[in-house]
Design a protein around this motif. Sequence first.
Motif, PDB file in Angstrom:
ATOM      1  N   ALA A   1       0.699  -1.220   0.122  1.00 28.08           N
ATOM      2  CA  ALA A   1       0.154  -0.181   0.461  1.00 28.08           C
ATOM      3  C   ALA A   1       0.954   1.593  -0.003  1.00 28.08           C
ATOM      4  O   ALA A   1       0.459   2.121  -0.618  1.00 28.08           O
ATOM      5  CB  ALA A   1      -0.726  -0.251   1.120  1.00 28.08           C
ATOM      6  N   LEU A   2       1.667   1.066   0.808  1.00 26.95           N
ATOM      7  CA  LEU A   2       2.703   2.671   1.105  1.00 26.95           C
ATOM      8  C   LEU A   2       3.371   2.476  -0.461  1.00 26.95           C
ATOM      9  O   LEU A   2       3.727   3.624  -1.177  1.00 26.95           O
ATOM     10  CB  LEU A   2       4.487   1.986   1.587  1.00 26.95           C
ATOM     11  CG  LEU A   2       5.165   3.112   2.030  1.00 26.95           C
ATOM     12  CD1 LEU A   2       3.810   4.921   2.664  1.00 26.95           C
ATOM     13  CD2 LEU A   2       6.403   2.805   2.882  1.00 26.95           C
ATOM     14  N   TYR A   3       3.763   1.880  -1.348  1.00 30.75           N
ATOM     15  CA  TYR A   3       4.418   1.567  -2.500  1.00 30.75           C
ATOM     16  C   TYR A   3       2.909   2.731  -3.452  1.00 30.75           C
ATOM     17  O   TYR A   3       4.044   3.256  -4.072  1.00 30.75           O
ATOM     18  CB  TYR A   3       4.717   0.617  -2.757  1.00 30.75           C
ATOM     19  CG  TYR A   3       5.589   0.384  -4.645  1.00 30.75           C
ATOM     20  CD1 TYR A   3       4.853  -0.078  -5.229  1.00 30.75           C
ATOM     21  CD2 TYR A   3       6.774   0.701  -4.610  1.00 30.75           C
ATOM     22  CE1 TYR A   3       5.742  -0.030  -6.764  1.00 30.75           C
ATOM     23  CE2 TYR A   3       7.455   0.802  -6.067  1.00 30.75           C
ATOM     24  CZ  TYR A   3       6.900   0.131  -6.342  1.00 30.75           C
ATOM     25  OH  TYR A   3       7.510  -0.010  -7.956  1.00 30.75           O
ATOM     26  N   ALA A   4       2.072   1.923  -3.057  1.00 30.19           N
ATOM     27  CA  ALA A   4       1.707   2.020  -4.215  1.00 30.19           C
ATOM     28  C   ALA A   4       1.286   3.494  -3.747  1.00 30.19           C
ATOM     29  O   ALA A   4       0.541   4.406  -4.733  1.00 30.19           O
ATOM     30  CB  ALA A   4      -0.365   1.416  -4.227  1.00 30.19           C
ATOM     31  N   ARG A   5       0.908   3.960  -2.899  1.00 31.41           N
ATOM     32  CA  ARG A   5       1.110   5.921  -2.061  1.00 31.41           C
ATOM     33  C   ARG A   5       2.336   6.769  -2.685  1.00 31.41           C
ATOM     34  O   ARG A   5       1.623   7.291  -3.887  1.00 31.41           O
ATOM     35  CB  ARG A   5       0.857   5.813  -0.646  1.00 31.41           C
ATOM     36  CG  ARG A   5       0.951   7.463  -0.096  1.00 31.41           C
ATOM     37  CD  ARG A   5      -0.893   7.410  -0.417  1.00 31.41           C
ATOM     38  NE  ARG A   5      -0.565   9.192  -0.480  1.00 31.41           N
ATOM     39  CZ  ARG A   5      -1.580  10.228  -0.700  1.00 31.41           C
ATOM     40  NH1 ARG A   5      -2.633   9.364  -1.981  1.00 31.41           N
ATOM     41  NH2 ARG A   5      -1.485  11.028  -1.028  1.00 31.41           N
ATOM     42  N   LEU A   6       3.228   5.988  -2.295  1.00 32.47           N
ATOM     43  CA  LEU A   6       4.440   6.808  -3.252  1.00 32.47           C
ATOM     44  C   LEU A   6       3.829   6.898  -4.603  1.00 32.47           C
ATOM     45  O   LEU A   6       4.416   7.692  -5.473  1.00 32.47           O
ATOM     46  CB  LEU A   6       5.661   6.349  -2.950  1.00 32.47           C
ATOM     47  CG  LEU A   6       6.210   6.039  -0.946  1.00 32.47           C
ATOM     48  CD1 LEU A   6       6.906   5.658  -0.953  1.00 32.47           C
ATOM     49  CD2 LEU A   6       6.137   7.774  -1.082  1.00 32.47           C
ATOM     50  N   GLU A   7       3.837   5.855  -5.395  1.00 29.44           N
ATOM     51  CA  GLU A   7       3.432   6.147  -7.023  1.00 29.44           C
ATOM     52  C   GLU A   7       2.417   7.067  -7.276  1.00 29.44           C
ATOM     53  O   GLU A   7       3.248   8.006  -8.579  1.00 29.44           O
ATOM     54  CB  GLU A   7       3.545   4.283  -7.202  1.00 29.44           C
ATOM     55  CG  GLU A   7       3.614   4.285  -8.741  1.00 29.44           C
ATOM     56  CD  GLU A   7       3.719   3.118  -9.621  1.00 29.44           C
ATOM     57  OE1 GLU A   7       5.080   2.549 -10.186  1.00 29.44           O
ATOM     58  OE2 GLU A   7       3.113   2.220  -9.015  1.00 29.44           O
ATOM     59  N   ARG A   8       1.247   6.696  -6.708  1.00 31.88           N
ATOM     60  CA  ARG A   8       0.859   8.374  -6.968  1.00 31.88           C
ATOM     61  C   ARG A   8       0.703   8.982  -6.572  1.00 31.88           C
ATOM     62  O   ARG A   8       0.596  10.349  -7.118  1.00 31.88           O
ATOM     63  CB  ARG A   8      -0.308   7.195  -6.380  1.00 31.88           C
ATOM     64  CG  ARG A   8      -1.819   8.418  -6.369  1.00 31.88           C
ATOM     65  CD  ARG A   8      -3.017   7.863  -5.621  1.00 31.88           C
ATOM     66  NE  ARG A   8      -3.756   8.592  -5.252  1.00 31.88           N
ATOM     67  CZ  ARG A   8      -5.569   8.048  -4.914  1.00 31.88           C
ATOM     68  NH1 ARG A   8      -5.062   6.557  -4.926  1.00 31.88           N
ATOM     69  NH2 ARG A   8      -5.804   9.592  -4.627  1.00 31.88           N
ATOM     70  N   VAL A   9       2.271   9.788  -5.920  1.00 31.56           N
ATOM     71  CA  VAL A   9       2.442  10.635  -5.341  1.00 31.56           C
ATOM     72  C   VAL A   9       3.482  11.267  -6.287  1.00 31.56           C
ATOM     73  O   VAL A   9       3.640  12.542  -7.136  1.00 31.56           O
ATOM     74  CB  VAL A   9       3.199  10.859  -4.218  1.00 31.56           C
ATOM     75  CG1 VAL A   9       3.899  12.537  -3.833  1.00 31.56           C
ATOM     76  CG2 VAL A   9       2.258  10.103  -2.841  1.00 31.56           C
ATOM     77  N   ALA A  10       4.083  10.555  -7.315  1.00 35.89           N
ATOM     78  CA  ALA A  10       5.127  11.247  -8.164  1.00 35.89           C
ATOM     79  C   ALA A  10       4.251  10.713  -9.667  1.00 35.89           C
ATOM     80  O   ALA A  10       4.674  11.900  -9.843  1.00 35.89           O
ATOM     81  CB  ALA A  10       5.913   9.778  -8.059  1.00 35.89           C
ATOM     82  N   ILE A  11       2.931  10.018  -9.294  1.00 30.75           N
ATOM     83  CA  ILE A  11       2.465  10.432 -10.876  1.00 30.75           C
ATOM     84  C   ILE A  11       1.716  12.068 -10.375  1.00 30.75           C
ATOM     85  O   ILE A  11       1.910  12.911 -11.379  1.00 30.75           O
ATOM     86  CB  ILE A  11       1.323   9.685 -10.819  1.00 30.75           C
ATOM     87  CG1 ILE A  11       2.005   8.132 -11.559  1.00 30.75           C
ATOM     88  CG2 ILE A  11      -0.297  10.123 -12.262  1.00 30.75           C
ATOM     89  CD1 ILE A  11       0.958   7.569 -11.627  1.00 30.75           C
ATOM     90  N   GLU A  12       1.385  12.457  -9.508  1.00 27.67           N
ATOM     91  CA  GLU A  12       0.816  13.509  -9.160  1.00 27.67           C
ATOM     92  C   GLU A  12       1.829  14.836  -9.591  1.00 27.67           C
ATOM     93  O   GLU A  12       1.381  16.048  -9.851  1.00 27.67           O
ATOM     94  CB  GLU A  12       0.069  13.857  -7.778  1.00 27.67           C
ATOM     95  CG  GLU A  12      -1.279  13.424  -7.426  1.00 27.67           C
ATOM     96  CD  GLU A  12      -1.959  13.336  -5.421  1.00 27.67           C
ATOM     97  OE1 GLU A  12      -2.219  12.593  -5.874  1.00 27.67           O
ATOM     98  OE2 GLU A  12      -0.762  13.842  -5.046  1.00 27.67           O
ATOM     99  N   GLU A  13       3.158  14.333  -8.919  1.00 26.33           N
ATOM    100  CA  GLU A  13       3.908  15.362  -8.648  1.00 26.33           C
ATOM    101  C   GLU A  13       4.599  16.031  -9.823  1.00 26.33           C
ATOM    102  O   GLU A  13       4.852  17.073 -10.980  1.00 26.33           O
ATOM    103  CB  GLU A  13       5.028  14.895  -7.499  1.00 26.33           C
ATOM    104  CG  GLU A  13       5.091  15.426  -6.249  1.00 26.33           C
ATOM    105  CD  GLU A  13       5.980  14.713  -5.208  1.00 26.33           C
ATOM    106  OE1 GLU A  13       7.466  14.370  -6.063  1.00 26.33           O
ATOM    107  OE2 GLU A  13       5.426  14.972  -4.473  1.00 26.33           O
ATOM    108  N   ALA A  14       4.783  14.757 -10.637  1.00 30.11           N
ATOM    109  CA  ALA A  14       4.934  15.013 -12.594  1.00 30.11           C
ATOM    110  C   ALA A  14       4.538  15.506 -13.383  1.00 30.11           C
ATOM    111  O   ALA A  14       4.663  16.190 -13.470  1.00 30.11           O
ATOM    112  CB  ALA A  14       5.084  13.467 -12.750  1.00 30.11           C
TER     113      ALA A  14
END
Lengths: 456, 224
Positions: free
Chosen positions: A24-37
């Motif tokens: 879940a943490l990995y998924a969240r981090l990935e989502r945050v990365a997509i948002e930031e990008a």
Amino acid sequence: MKLRGKVALTLGVLIVPFTVALVALYARLERVAIEEAAVDAVRARIEGAGEAWCERLLVRGQGRRGGPMRGMRRASPIFPYDAAHAGLVPDAPPMPEPLREALDEGAEVASMRTELRGIPMLAIAVRLSDIESPCETVLVHRPIPPRVVGPALALPLLVSIVAIGIAMLAAGPIVGRIRRLTDAVRQSRDGDAPLPTEGNDEIAELATALDAHRQRERAQMDALRARDQALTDYVANTTHDLMLPLTVLQGHLVTMRDAADPATATVVRSALEESHHIASIVQNLSAAAKLDAGAPHLHFADVDLSALIERVAARHRPIAREKAVSLEHAVPETPLRIEADPTLLEQAVSNLVHNAVRYTEGGGHVAVVLDRRGEEGFRIRVIDDGPGLSDEELERVTERRFRGGAARSRHPHGLGLGLHIVRDVAERHGFSLSFERPQEGGLVVELAGTRGKRAA
Amino acid sequence: MNFRILLVEDDEKLATQIVGYLEKANFEVTWLADGDRARREDPSPYALIILDLMLPGTYGLDLLKEWRARSEVPVLILSARDHSADKVRGLALGADDYVTKPFWPDELVARVHARLRRPVLGRSTVVRSGSLVIDLDGGTVEVAGEALSLAPVERNLLFLLARRLGAAVSRAELVDIALDPENPGSERTLDVHMSRLRKKLGDEGKRIATVWGVGYRLEKGTSG
């Protein structure tokens, strides 16, 4: 629950949530990365477009048809919205409610999962309140990498299950050794068989420590048993050695009594009474030692109760005669036989008769009566018209070393051991023992049981 | 008639005392101090043997076993050992009774009398107490030569007491054997039946003594 189960459960309780949290943490981090990008891309395009970026978005949007999917191959479209979250271009999709709420609460960036034509997407709303323009907010879509769902979670779970299985297999030999050690401890008696101490780990150390402890305990028990036996033998030998001189002493006193003048005879009678009492104490010491030593020293056999009562009455009749106390006894017409330790039972009955004669004044009466009770039962009663016992004494009468008030006033010495032995013998044989104070005074002590019944 | 008694006891002081008591009670006593001599002695002339268990070089029970192989003379064991195993083994090997040291002289003499008396009582079917004559087999009762008619309960009570002449009989046993134990109040009616029986026996009614704490006893007495 067994050890392996506990290991599996512990691992499961620890690994599975950890794995799920990690995923879940990995998924969240990935989502945050997509948002930031996405935010970076939007700002880059705004900077590249200059101050008229919003007008250019509006113009571009007017000419665009087909919704947000068009142009996705080259660059995702940016949909502008005003402060009320209304789209400023015709093909702008409605601002999703969750994003609207997040923006109204003050969020600068908000995102949510969505689907466009079956493709998982991340809808990202970016507030541009730092730039003055009609385009208050923009909405972009980015595809979500396919690994941030089920298959990504399944792999760590599978790894977890495999890890648990391996741990249980690895625990097998350890659990086996612990079981062998447990079985060896259970089966060994008095430390006669060594425990399995092979190995060079904590279990081997435990087995070695247990073995050493057992050997020490065994040595202590052996020493205690030897001491008990030595003490029992000492008491038996000492009491045996006392019996003969006591017999001779009593014989001399009887001779003196018969030859003495009345005044001297009175003194001799008193000496006879004391010697009789000493004999009773010595016999009680022997019985107490045997009882304290326990079961191996008890010898159950077929006992003629009628003959036992007659022997006891005969033993105490001389002293009763000396004191002018009437001592009568009665036994059934046909012999009554039970299973008992003959010496201990005779000593117990003798103690009751001894006490009755000793504490009854001259002119008083003592009776010892043996009756049958049904087919299998018997009852021995020792009845006297002596001082009896008070309420308090009745309650406490069989405590070790307890002696009643009359006994204390008339005979300040003594052990009170006799009644304790009576109670102990009654318990060992499964007999009942009761004390009753009749209305007319005196005391009735009853020992009752059945033939062949023995306490466990 | 003076009964002959063999005493086997190694302690001289005690043996001297025992010989003294028994001779005073009109017994003829032969004293042997060691087991070997006792082993060679023929037991048959003796009415009773008093045997100490702990003899030098000999265990009393071994002697007893040898005697029993050739004689039924009553044997009374003297023991200072308070071991049930010895007593049980002694009785199993044929000893008739045992006396544990220390004992009173009177006690020993009484036990000797008891041992010597028993066979005589067992054979008698006619019991006499004063002028009261009870034929246990014939079922008749006479007082001063005259036949007496008794109720069944009174007969049961008298015959039970007669069979145990001189010995106290408990109230419970009298009720169990002579009365109906299923009838409530039997303990109370016992005294009533005894009172009636005494009345019917007239002067000889006093032969039935009330024994405190026990019940009743038919006293022994000479005829006439």
